[in-house]
Design a protein around this motif. Structure first.
Motif, PDB file in Angstrom:
ATOM      1  N   SER A  12      64.834  22.851 -26.413  1.00 38.67           N
ATOM      2  CA  SER A  12      66.339  21.888 -26.413  1.00 38.67           C
ATOM      3  C   SER A  12      66.021  20.315 -26.323  1.00 38.67           C
ATOM      4  O   SER A  12      65.267  19.753 -25.427  1.00 38.67           O
ATOM      5  CB  SER A  12      67.094  22.268 -25.737  1.00 38.67           C
ATOM      6  OG  SER A  12      68.460  21.820 -26.003  1.00 38.67           O
ATOM      7  N   SER A  13      66.739  19.417 -27.407  1.00 34.55           N
ATOM      8  CA  SER A  13      66.586  18.154 -27.155  1.00 34.55           C
ATOM      9  C   SER A  13      67.129  17.768 -25.818  1.00 34.55           C
ATOM     10  O   SER A  13      66.780  16.408 -25.297  1.00 34.55           O
ATOM     11  CB  SER A  13      67.416  17.321 -28.062  1.00 34.55           C
ATOM     12  OG  SER A  13      68.697  17.883 -28.300  1.00 34.55           O
ATOM     13  N   ASP A  14      68.036  18.338 -25.143  1.00 33.86           N
ATOM     14  CA  ASP A  14      68.420  18.066 -23.884  1.00 33.86           C
ATOM     15  C   ASP A  14      67.463  18.213 -22.661  1.00 33.86           C
ATOM     16  O   ASP A  14      67.927  17.641 -21.444  1.00 33.86           O
ATOM     17  CB  ASP A  14      69.871  18.468 -23.627  1.00 33.86           C
ATOM     18  CG  ASP A  14      69.795  20.129 -23.214  1.00 33.86           C
ATOM     19  OD1 ASP A  14      68.631  20.694 -23.356  1.00 33.86           O
ATOM     20  OD2 ASP A  14      70.835  20.874 -23.380  1.00 33.86           O
ATOM     21  N   VAL A  15      66.329  18.645 -23.040  1.00 36.71           N
ATOM     22  CA  VAL A  15      65.278  18.511 -21.826  1.00 36.71           C
ATOM     23  C   VAL A  15      64.760  17.136 -21.604  1.00 36.71           C
ATOM     24  O   VAL A  15      64.445  17.075 -20.571  1.00 36.71           O
ATOM     25  CB  VAL A  15      64.233  19.346 -22.182  1.00 36.71           C
ATOM     26  CG1 VAL A  15      63.205  18.717 -23.221  1.00 36.71           C
ATOM     27  CG2 VAL A  15      63.214  19.877 -21.115  1.00 36.71           C
ATOM     28  N   ILE A  16      65.184  16.140 -22.590  1.00 35.64           N
ATOM     29  CA  ILE A  16      64.656  14.955 -22.308  1.00 35.64           C
ATOM     30  C   ILE A  16      65.862  14.119 -21.790  1.00 35.64           C
ATOM     31  O   ILE A  16      66.991  13.895 -22.104  1.00 35.64           O
ATOM     32  CB  ILE A  16      64.164  14.376 -23.611  1.00 35.64           C
ATOM     33  CG1 ILE A  16      63.115  15.195 -24.339  1.00 35.64           C
ATOM     34  CG2 ILE A  16      63.641  12.799 -23.486  1.00 35.64           C
ATOM     35  CD1 ILE A  16      61.661  15.001 -23.559  1.00 35.64           C
ATOM     36  N   VAL A  17      65.437  13.043 -20.475  1.00 35.56           N
ATOM     37  CA  VAL A  17      66.506  12.316 -20.025  1.00 35.56           C
ATOM     38  C   VAL A  17      65.840  11.015 -19.787  1.00 35.56           C
ATOM     39  O   VAL A  17      64.975  10.778 -19.515  1.00 35.56           O
ATOM     40  CB  VAL A  17      66.792  12.801 -18.317  1.00 35.56           C
ATOM     41  CG1 VAL A  17      67.873  11.930 -17.903  1.00 35.56           C
ATOM     42  CG2 VAL A  17      67.105  14.344 -18.491  1.00 35.56           C
ATOM     43  N   GLU A  18      66.774   9.963 -20.214  1.00 39.24           N
ATOM     44  CA  GLU A  18      66.289   8.713 -20.595  1.00 39.24           C
ATOM     45  C   GLU A  18      66.788   7.680 -19.348  1.00 39.24           C
ATOM     46  O   GLU A  18      67.812   8.062 -18.737  1.00 39.24           O
ATOM     47  CB  GLU A  18      67.014   7.876 -21.754  1.00 39.24           C
ATOM     48  CG  GLU A  18      66.431   8.449 -23.049  1.00 39.24           C
ATOM     49  CD  GLU A  18      66.678   7.602 -24.213  1.00 39.24           C
ATOM     50  OE1 GLU A  18      67.785   6.866 -23.876  1.00 39.24           O
ATOM     51  OE2 GLU A  18      66.085   7.800 -25.345  1.00 39.24           O
ATOM     52  N   TYR A  19      65.795   7.101 -18.869  1.00 43.65           N
ATOM     53  CA  TYR A  19      66.196   6.064 -17.683  1.00 43.65           C
ATOM     54  C   TYR A  19      65.887   4.614 -18.053  1.00 43.65           C
ATOM     55  O   TYR A  19      64.887   4.455 -18.949  1.00 43.65           O
ATOM     56  CB  TYR A  19      65.274   6.393 -16.476  1.00 43.65           C
ATOM     57  CG  TYR A  19      65.737   7.580 -15.645  1.00 43.65           C
ATOM     58  CD1 TYR A  19      66.672   7.280 -14.598  1.00 43.65           C
ATOM     59  CD2 TYR A  19      65.442   8.671 -16.113  1.00 43.65           C
ATOM     60  CE1 TYR A  19      67.160   8.570 -14.001  1.00 43.65           C
ATOM     61  CE2 TYR A  19      65.952  10.066 -15.488  1.00 43.65           C
ATOM     62  CZ  TYR A  19      66.751   9.950 -14.432  1.00 43.65           C
ATOM     63  OH  TYR A  19      67.393  10.902 -13.613  1.00 43.65           O
ATOM     64  N   ALA A  20      66.470   3.489 -17.766  1.00 41.94           N
ATOM     65  CA  ALA A  20      66.368   2.320 -18.183  1.00 41.94           C
ATOM     66  C   ALA A  20      64.819   1.719 -17.990  1.00 41.94           C
ATOM     67  O   ALA A  20      64.550   0.853 -19.014  1.00 41.94           O
ATOM     68  CB  ALA A  20      67.598   1.515 -17.616  1.00 41.94           C
TER      69      ALA A  20
END
Length: 282
Positions: free
Chosen positions: A177-185
């Motif tokens: 699922s695409s929500d497995v990826i979490v972005e950090y600044a």
């Protein structure tokens, strides 16, 4: 009168020889390098990617290489730290920017070139990878991208990086699922998030992950895969001459690619020592 004519011809010949000599010296010292601020090589340096490019004074592998190049050219160098990675490669080509070059572990990928960026030749190659907690790896909880399937495990990335790009590609290849990826600044936010359990892996180049592994026995680098990447410098796209000189200097200082990140990691003075050798050789 004849003696005067002969003396004049001799003087003129000497002046021509002297001019040719000075011209050669000018070329050899690369004084013909054109930068936005005359006599200064201005660098935008990503400040969050230890050990490649970090800090306020251009610390790391790429900063050391550029300092050596500036020394070879007999030109001043100034670093301008930038904490935001996304779009870093575009900044030297902006008319409002005084920067000639950007550094930050940047891959000269096709989409960045299509955006109008101009890149140097590569300086070192690397693989993509995941940095995970060693206890998760040893228990079998997290051993590959397949481990993220039907789980609440998360992968942390920095937007705009090829680490993020290829993490999404590999997630798609593994039907995640695409929500497995979490972005950090920024890169500096990833490690605390991994250690406190907000994420379970950091997706980025192997060099950054292996460095963190070397500093913390609780971490391990897994899921390595090559996408044919290498680090390069982004250059003002209107300054093709600078790009040509930069590529030549990289080849000289790295001994045509034989001195890479691995050699620098063992001896951080290796680039400056190489420049001293080149200058002594004439």
């Amino acid at each position: 009168m004849l003696k005067r004519k002969r003396s004049f011809k001799i003087i003129m010949a000497l002046l021509v020889i002297q001019a040719l000599f000075l011209s050669a010296v000018t070329y050899a010292n690369n004084i013909d390098i054109t930068t936005k601020v005359p006599g200064v090589l201005n660098i935008i340096s990503y400040s969050k990617f230890t050990p490649v490019s970090y800090g306020v004074n251009g610390e790391g592998y790429e900063g050391d290489l550029l300092r050596a190049i500036a020394k070879l050219w007999n030109i001043k160098i100034k670093f301008h730290p930038e904490p935001v990675y996304e779009g870093l490669w575009l900044l030297p080509s902006k008319s409002y920017s005084i920067a000639d070059i950007s550094m930050g572990g940047i891959t000269p990928s096709s989409y960045r070139i299509k955006q109008g960026s101009l890149f140097s030749i590569g300086t070192t190659s690397f693989d993509q990878s995941l940095l995970v907690r060693k206890k998760d790896y040893k228990s079998g909880r997290l051993v590959s991208y397949q481990s993220f399937k039907k789980s609440n495990l998360k992968i942390g990335v920095v937007p705009g990086t090829t680490g993020a790009l290829y993490a999404r590609l590999r997630a798609k290849e593994n039907n995640l699922s695409s929500d497995v990826i979490v972005e950090y600044a920024s890169e500096s936010e990833l490690l605390p998030a991994l250690m406190n359990g907000k994420i379970d892996a950091i997706a980025r180049g192997e060099i950054g992950n292996k460095y963190q592994e070397s500093k913390n026995r609780k971490l391990i680098t897994i899921a390595k895969k090559s996408f044919g990447e290498n680090f390069a410098f982004a250059i003002d796209n209107s300054n093709k001459l600078l790009a040509s000189h930069l590529n030549k200097a990289i080849r000289q200082i790295t001994n045509n690619g034989k001195i890479t990140y691995l050699q620098w990691d063992k001896k951080h003075t290796i680039f400056l020592e190489r420049v001293n050798q080149l200058k002594q050789a004439g």
